[in-house]
Design a protein around this motif. Structure first.
Motif, short mmCIF file in Angstrom:
data_model
loop_
_atom_site.label_atom_id
_atom_site.label_comp_id
_atom_site.label_asym_id
_atom_site.label_seq_id
_atom_site.Cartn_x
_atom_site.Cartn_y
_atom_site.Cartn_z
N TYR A 1 0.84 -1.20 0.00
CA TYR A 1 0.00 0.00 0.00
C TYR A 1 0.88 1.25 0.00
O TYR A 1 1.94 1.28 0.64
CB TYR A 1 -0.87 0.07 1.26
CG TYR A 1 -1.77 -1.11 1.49
CD1 TYR A 1 -2.84 -1.38 0.65
CD2 TYR A 1 -1.55 -1.94 2.59
CE1 TYR A 1 -3.68 -2.46 0.89
CE2 TYR A 1 -2.39 -3.03 2.85
CZ TYR A 1 -3.44 -3.28 1.99
OH TYR A 1 -4.27 -4.35 2.23
N ILE B 1 -3.94 4.27 -1.10
CA ILE B 1 -5.02 4.51 -0.13
C ILE B 1 -5.21 6.00 0.05
O ILE B 1 -4.24 6.73 0.31
CB ILE B 1 -4.69 3.85 1.22
CG1 ILE B 1 -4.57 2.33 1.07
CG2 ILE B 1 -5.73 4.20 2.27
CD1 ILE B 1 -4.16 1.61 2.36
N VAL C 1 -10.77 5.10 1.79
CA VAL C 1 -11.04 4.67 3.17
C VAL C 1 -11.92 5.71 3.85
O VAL C 1 -11.76 6.92 3.65
CB VAL C 1 -9.72 4.48 3.97
CG1 VAL C 1 -9.03 3.20 3.55
CG2 VAL C 1 -8.80 5.68 3.85
N VAL D 1 -6.92 -0.65 8.39
CA VAL D 1 -6.33 -1.63 7.48
C VAL D 1 -5.26 -2.38 8.28
O VAL D 1 -4.44 -1.75 8.98
CB VAL D 1 -5.71 -0.95 6.24
CG1 VAL D 1 -4.77 -1.88 5.50
CG2 VAL D 1 -6.80 -0.45 5.30
N THR E 1 -1.78 -2.15 12.89
CA THR E 1 -3.08 -1.66 12.40
C THR E 1 -3.00 -0.18 12.07
O THR E 1 -2.57 0.63 12.90
CB THR E 1 -4.16 -1.85 13.50
OG1 THR E 1 -4.04 -3.16 14.04
CG2 THR E 1 -5.55 -1.61 12.94
#
Ligand code: FEO
Length: 392
Positions: free
Chosen positions: A72, A99, A122, A128, A134
């Motif tokens: 990502y 993202i 998002v 995520v 996290t």
């Protein structure tokens, strides 16, 4: 500089731009800047947090040379100093997803021609997982664009804040070592781009209040391993109450307006008001912006050119109007040759300021005794207004 480890699985990347002296072809950068990116390697996935200015693509790609995989890339903010290198990173890692907020999606497609299938949007508060880490996304619109967000890395209590809390400062220090220097640079940055958005920034600060933050990692300047330092500073800057400070941006062609500025400055100082004066023909507008963060009163000093204010005074009024500082009072002083509409024109240039206009002092030619008396009255009016508001 090379990639630098913050922790075993988290690294600083990015570029320190020592030589840049102007941002947006407008904002002076006396101390350069940096474009910080960060790499977080979870047990299952790897994320790159932001990229760098397009002029520094090669620096970032060299740092990523040994990074085999990125799953990502987070784009907190579409402005090119953080997203400009993103297409190059996406090309290097063809499986990586970008993202961003839903608001940023269209902007990334417009500004960087990122293809839609590479993007994941998002929601505010969405998470995520990287396996053992996290990422929590916190939408933070209007810091200073509408699409912006920050990311909180829960297990490490790191807030990746992008422009928020940033400072235009080129340094080899990963963390703040000289608080005075960073305070000045961060305040300059706040003043130049975030001051118009004090209300949303106040909300974002409130939202962060209850959260445990061990480290703030912004996208400009050094990281804050003592976050209270910069969070307290921001609370002060966004507060509605100004300080007992007057700012006098002025320009003078033949010395008359300057005489008036000096007289008013001295009269205000005698009454206990802190005065900052700036010769607009020679000043760094960033310094002017910094003083506007706290000032209760702005007095624009301008001679009359033809019938209106000097163009540099128009520029200062435009700037103040755009930055929307918390000032409560405005006045105009200056000299003219044969006629003047300077006051009316300046007043028309600042519709965004919620201010009371105090009686201007405009004189013909060199100031006379009566003009100095009028300046004394203006100083007394300013001091009384500050006192009424109990400014300190
Ligand atoms: Fe550092 Fe708004 O870009």
């Amino acid at each position: 500089m090379k990639m630098r480890r913050i922790k075993q699985s988290i690294a600083w990347l990015g570029a320190v731009d020592w030589d840049r002296r102007l941002f947006d072809s407008l904002i002076p950068l006396p101390d350069g800047t940096s474009y910080n990116a960060y790499l977080v390697q979870g047990s299952e996935k790897t994320v790159l947090v932001d990229t760098v200015d397009p002029t520094m693509v090669e620096v970032l790609l060299a740092q990523l040379a040994s990074v085999q995989n990125v799953d990502y890339v987070i784009s907190h903010h579409t402005e090119q100093d953080h997203s400009g290198a993103t297409p190059h990173v996406l090309a290097k890692y063809p499986q990586a997803k970008l993202i961003a907020t839903s608001k940023a999606k269209g902007m990334l497609m417009d500004h960087l021609h990122v293809s839609e299938e590479r993007l994941i949007t998002v929601a505010d508060g969405e998470t995520v997982s990287l396996g053992d880490k996290t990422l929590e996304f916190l939408h933070m619109p209007w810091v200073h664009w509408p699409e912006t967000m920050a990311t909180y890395l829960r297990e490490d209590r790191i807030l990746f804040s992008c422009d928020f809390f940033g400072s235009h400062l080129a340094t080899t220090d990963l963390y703040v070592t000289d608080e005075g220097r960073v305070y000045e640079a961060a305040k300059r940055y706040f003043a130049e781009i975030m001051m118009p958005f004090r209300a949303p920034i106040q909300k974002h600060l409130d939202r962060l209040k209850g959260r445990e933050i061990a480290l703030i990692a912004p996208s400009h300047g050094p990281m804050y391993d003592k976050p209270a330092f910069i969070m307290d500073a921001y609370r002060d800057w966004v507060a509605d109450t100004p300080k007992n400070v007057a700012v006098i941006p002025y320009v003078s062609m033949h010395g008359s307006t300057k005489k008036m500025v000096e007289y008013l400055m001295s009269a205000l100082a005698e009454k206990g008001t802190t005065v900052h004066r700036f010769d607009l023909a020679a000043t760094d507008i960033g310094k002017l912006a910094i003083t506007l963060v706290d000032a209760a009163t702005i007095v624009i000093g301008t001679p009359t050119v033809h019938i209106g204010p000097h163009p540099l005074a128009i520029y200062a009024a435009n700037l103040a109007n755009a930055l929307r500082p918390k000032a409560k009072f405005v006045s105009v002083i200056g000299s003219y040759g044969w006629n003047s509409k300077a006051v009316e024109q300046i007043a028309g240039l600042i519709p965004n300021l919620r201010v009371e206009i105090l009686p201007p002092v405009i004189c013909k030619g060199l100031p006379r005794e009566a003009d100095y008396e009028a300046l004394d009255k203006l100083a007394a009016a300013i001091a009384a207004k500050h006192q009424e508001l109990k400014l300190s």
